[in-house]
Design an enzyme around this catalytic site. Structure first.
Site, PDB file in Angstrom:
ATOM      1  N   ASN B 383       0.817  -1.206   0.000  1.00 34.63           N
ATOM      2  CA  ASN B 383       0.000   0.000   0.000  1.00 34.63           C
ATOM      3  C   ASN B 383       0.856   1.264   0.000  1.00 34.63           C
ATOM      4  O   ASN B 383       1.067   1.882  -1.041  1.00 34.63           O
ATOM      5  CB  ASN B 383      -0.948  -0.037   1.216  1.00 34.63           C
ATOM      6  CG  ASN B 383      -2.046   1.007   1.112  1.00 34.63           C
ATOM      7  OD1 ASN B 383      -1.895   1.998   0.405  1.00 34.63           O
ATOM      8  ND2 ASN B 383      -3.145   0.797   1.793  1.00 34.63           N
ATOM      9  N   ASP B 384       1.411   1.596   1.151  1.00 36.36           N
ATOM     10  CA  ASP B 384       2.146   2.859   1.246  1.00 36.36           C
ATOM     11  C   ASP B 384       3.351   2.927   0.307  1.00 36.36           C
ATOM     12  O   ASP B 384       3.710   4.000  -0.168  1.00 36.36           O
ATOM     13  CB  ASP B 384       2.615   3.079   2.688  1.00 36.36           C
ATOM     14  CG  ASP B 384       1.436   3.285   3.631  1.00 36.36           C
ATOM     15  OD1 ASP B 384       0.413   3.802   3.165  1.00 36.36           O
ATOM     16  OD2 ASP B 384       1.547   2.913   4.800  1.00 36.36           O
ATOM     17  N   VAL B 385       3.957   1.780   0.021  1.00 35.38           N
ATOM     18  CA  VAL B 385       5.173   1.788  -0.791  1.00 35.38           C
ATOM     19  C   VAL B 385       4.893   2.041  -2.271  1.00 35.38           C
ATOM     20  O   VAL B 385       5.818   2.166  -3.068  1.00 35.38           O
ATOM     21  CB  VAL B 385       5.981   0.475  -0.651  1.00 35.38           C
ATOM     22  CG1 VAL B 385       6.458   0.302   0.776  1.00 35.38           C
ATOM     23  CG2 VAL B 385       5.192  -0.716  -1.111  1.00 35.38           C
TER      24      VAL B 385
END
Lengths: 95, 457
Positions: B383-385
Site C-alpha cells: 500500500n504505502d510503498v
C-alpha cells in the site's frame, strides 16, 4: 588499568561492529538482525556464571530466570536465523 | 591464572573470533548460511566452557533452566511460519535483554561491595536490558495482534523522561552506597521495566521493525556492560559488536522508510497524523477473470508484493501464477520495496521460500525505470510503498519516501482485502487513478482465482 583495557575493548569492538555490516544489502537486513540477535545470546555465558555463583534463594531465583531467558535467546535466535538463511541456500541450488 | 582458566579464556577468544567472522559472513548473500553456523559453533564452545568456570555451582538449576529455555524457544522457533519471523526475533531479543537485567540484579543483590565503575555499568546494563525486555515483549504483542492500536496522550514523552531520570537518580544513589537493603535496586528495575512498556505502546505497527532493531542493539549493549561486570571479555566483545552493528542497522532501516529514529521513538500527536488524505476520483473494481486475461496477454508484468501477501500466505499461489504467465511468454518480474512487509528483506525471504528464483526479484532502484514499459503492475497486499503521494504532496507524512512507480505502468491491478488505508493511515492516490483496477479479496483466494482464470484460457 583494567578499566582502560575495557574501554579500549569497547571502542575496538564498536568499530568492528560498524565495519562488519557496513555493506549489507537490504535483503539481508532481517536475517542479519536475527543473526546479531543470536550473537548477543552469549549473555547465556554470563547468566550461567551468575546462577553458578548465586548463594541466596533470591539470587538463585533471579539467576535461574536469567539462564532460562538467555538460553531462549540463543536457541530461538539460532533456529530462526538458520531457517531464514536456509532459503538463500535452496535458491542457489535451484539455479 | 590456573590452567583450567587459561583454557576457558582461550575458548572465549576463539568464540569471539567466530562471532565476528560469523556476523561478517552473514552480511553477504553467498556466505550468509555458513555465517550462522560459525557463530553457532562459537556459542556452543563458550557455553560448554563456562560449565568449568572456577566457582560455578548449582549445576542442576543451570541444566534445568537451559533445558526449559531450549525446549520452549526451540519448539516455537521451529513451528512459527515465515510471516511471523519479525515478532519471534522481538521475543528472543527481549529474552536476551531480560537475561542481561537478571545478571545485573544478581550481582547487585550480592552481599559484596562492587567498585563504582562495576556498579555503574551493572545498573546501566540492567536498565537498558529491562527496557529491551518489556519493550520487545510489547512489540511482540503488537505484531501478533494481541495489543491493538497505539496509546498516545499529551505529555507522554515528558512522563517517560521523568521515568528515565528517576531510574538514573536512584541508580546514582545506589552507586553512592545509600542502598542498605536493595530496595533502591528493585525500584530501579521496576521503573526501567515500566519505561520499556511506556516507550513502546505509542509506536505504530509500521515502525515496529525499526524499534525491534533498536532493542536488538540495546540488548547487545546491555550484554556488553554486564560482560564488564563479570569481567567476561567474550560478552563485552559480542555485546558491543552487536550494539554497534545493530545501531547502524536501525539507522539503515529508518532511512529506508524515510524516517529518523527520533521520529519513530517520539511520535507526536494523539493519533497518527493524516494529511493529504482526500484523493479524487473513485476506486474501480475488476473481476479476477478479467484481470487474468489482462495479464495473460501482457508483454510484461511486474508483481509488487507487500505485507498483505504475507498475511494471506499467498506467496506460493503468486509464484504459481507467475509460472503460468511465464509459460505464456509474459516477462514477469518481482519488485520489492526496501520496507515492504514489516521488515526489510521480509518479502525476499517469503518469495525465496515459495521458490521464486533470485534473478526475478528486483530492488526498487533496479526496477523503477521499467514500470513505464510495463503493461500490468500487480500490487498484492502493498500500500504505502506504491503511493504516488510520496512524490507529490509535501504535506504528507510519507512525502519524500522512495516508492515503487507502479502508477507509471499502463495498467495497475491492486489486490486488496477491503477499502481501508494502509499502515500509515494515508489514503492511497494510486487506487483512484484511471488506469487502476481494484481486485478485492484475500490475497490467496484472489491468486487462486487468477491462476484458474488463466488456466481456462
Amino acid at each position: 588499568m583494567e578499566t582502560f583495557i575495557a574501554i579500549y575493548i569497547f571502542m575496538l569492538a564498536a568499530f568492528t561492529g560498524l565495519e562488519v555490516i557496513s555493506k549489507v544489502p537490504a535483503i539481508l537486513h532481517t536475517p542479519l538482525m536475527s543473526g546479531s540477535n543470536f550473537i548477543h545470546g552469549v549473555v547465556l555465558v554470563g547468566a550461567i556464571i551468575a546462577l553458578g555463583m548465586a548463594e541466596t534463594n533470591l539470587e538463585k531465583t533471579i539467576g535461574f530466570f536469567g539462564v532460562f531467558l538467555a538460553s531462549g535467546n540463543a536457541v530461538g535466535g539460532y533456529v530462526v536465523t538458520e531457517r531464514m538463511l536456509e532459503m538463500f541456500k535452496s535458491k542457489k541450488e535451484n539455479e | 591464572m590456573s590452567s583450567v582458566e587459561t583454557i576457558i579464556q582461550s575458548i572465549y577468544v576463539v568464540a569471539a573470533v567466530l562471532f565476528i567472522v560469523g556476523l561478517k559472513r552473514m552480511s553477504s548473500p553467498t556466505t550468509a548460511r555458513t555465517g550462522i553456523i560459525w557463530a553457532g559453533i562459537g556459542m556452543l564452545m563458550a557455553t560448554i566452557a563456562t560449565f568449568f568456570y572456577p566457582g560455578v555451582e548449582n549445576f542442576v538449576l543451570i541444566a534445568v533452566a537451559i533445558l526449559l529455555g531450549t525446549v520452549i524457544a526451540g519448539y516455537t522457533a521451529k513451528k512459527v511460519g515465515m510471516t511471523e519471523m519479525p515478532e519471534m526475533i522481538a521475543l528472543y531479543n527481549g529474552m536476551g535483554g531480560g537475561a542481561a537485567a537478571a545478571i545485573a540484579a544478581v550481582e547487585l543483590f550480592k552481599d559484596h561491595h562492587l567498585s563504582i565503575s562495576v556498579a555503574t555499568l551493572a545498573l546501566i546494563g540492567g536498565i537498558i536490558g529491562s527496557i529491551s525486555f518489556t519493550g520487545s515483549l510489547i512489540a511482540f504483542g503488537k505484531l501478533q495482534g494481541m495489543i491493538k492500536g497505539t496509546f498516545r496522550f499529551k505529555g507522554q514523552h515528558q512522563i517517560n523522561l521523568v521515568l528515565l531520570l528517576g531510574s538514573v537518580v536512584l541508580s546514582a544513589l545506589v552507586v553512592a552506597g545509600f542502598d542498605a537493603d536493595a530496595t533502591l535496586v528493585i525500584m530501579v528495575f521496576v521503573i526501567a521495566l515500566i519505561l520499556g512498556i511506556a516507550m513502546t505502546m505509542p509506536i505504530g505497527g509500521g515502525d515496529m521493525a525499526v524499534i525491534i532493531s533498536l532493542y536488538n542493539a540495546l540488548t547487545g549493549l546491555a550484554v556488553g556492560f554486564e560482560g564488564y561486570v563479570l569481567q567476561n571479555y567474550s560478552m563485552i566483545i559480542a555485546g558491543t559488536v552487536v550494539g554497534a552493528a545493530g545501531t547502524l542497522l536501525t539507522q539503515l532501516m529508518a532511512k529506508a522508510m524515510n524516517k529518523t529514529l527520533i521520529s519513530v521513538l517520539f511520535p507526536f500527536g494523539e493519533t497518527a497524523q493524516v494529511s493529504g488524505g482526500e484523493a479524487e476520483g473513485e476506486m474501480k473494481p475488476i473481476e479476477a477473470g478479467d484481470a487474468g486475461i489482462m495479464m495473460a496477454f501482457a508483454q510484461k508484468v511486474i508483481i509488487i508484493p507487500g505485507y498483505g501477501m504475507a498475511v494471506a500466505q499467498a506467496q506460493q499461489k503468486v509464484w504459481e501464477l507467475s509460472q503460468l504467465l511465464i509459460g505464456k511468454g509474459v516477462d514477469v518480474k518481482f519488485a520489492i520495496h526496501p520496507v515492504a512487509g514489516r521488515m526489510p528483506g521480509h518479502m525476499n525471504v517469503l518469495l525465496a521460500e515459495a521458490g521464486v528464483p533470485y534473478e526475478l526479484i528486483f530492488d526498487e532502484d533496479e526496477i523503477n525505470q521499467e514500470f513505464k514499459s510495463c503493461d500490468v503492475a500487480l500490487v498484492i497486499g502493498a500500500n504505502d510503498v506504491v503511493n504516488p503521494i510520496a512524490r507529490t504532496d509535501p504535506s504528507s507524512e510519507i512525502y519524500g519516501m522512495p516508492i515503487l512507480n507502479a502508477d507509471y505502468a499502463s495498467n495497475v491491478i491492486v489486490v486488496k482485502r477491503g477499502q481501508g488505508t494502509g499502515f500509515s493511515g494515508i489514503e492511497n492516490v494510486l487506487f483512484f487513478l484511471d488506469n487502476t483496477r481494484m481486485l478485492y479479496g484475500d490475497g490467496q483466494a484472489v491468486a487462486t482465482d487468477l491462476v484458474n482464470s488463466i488456466k481456462e484460457l
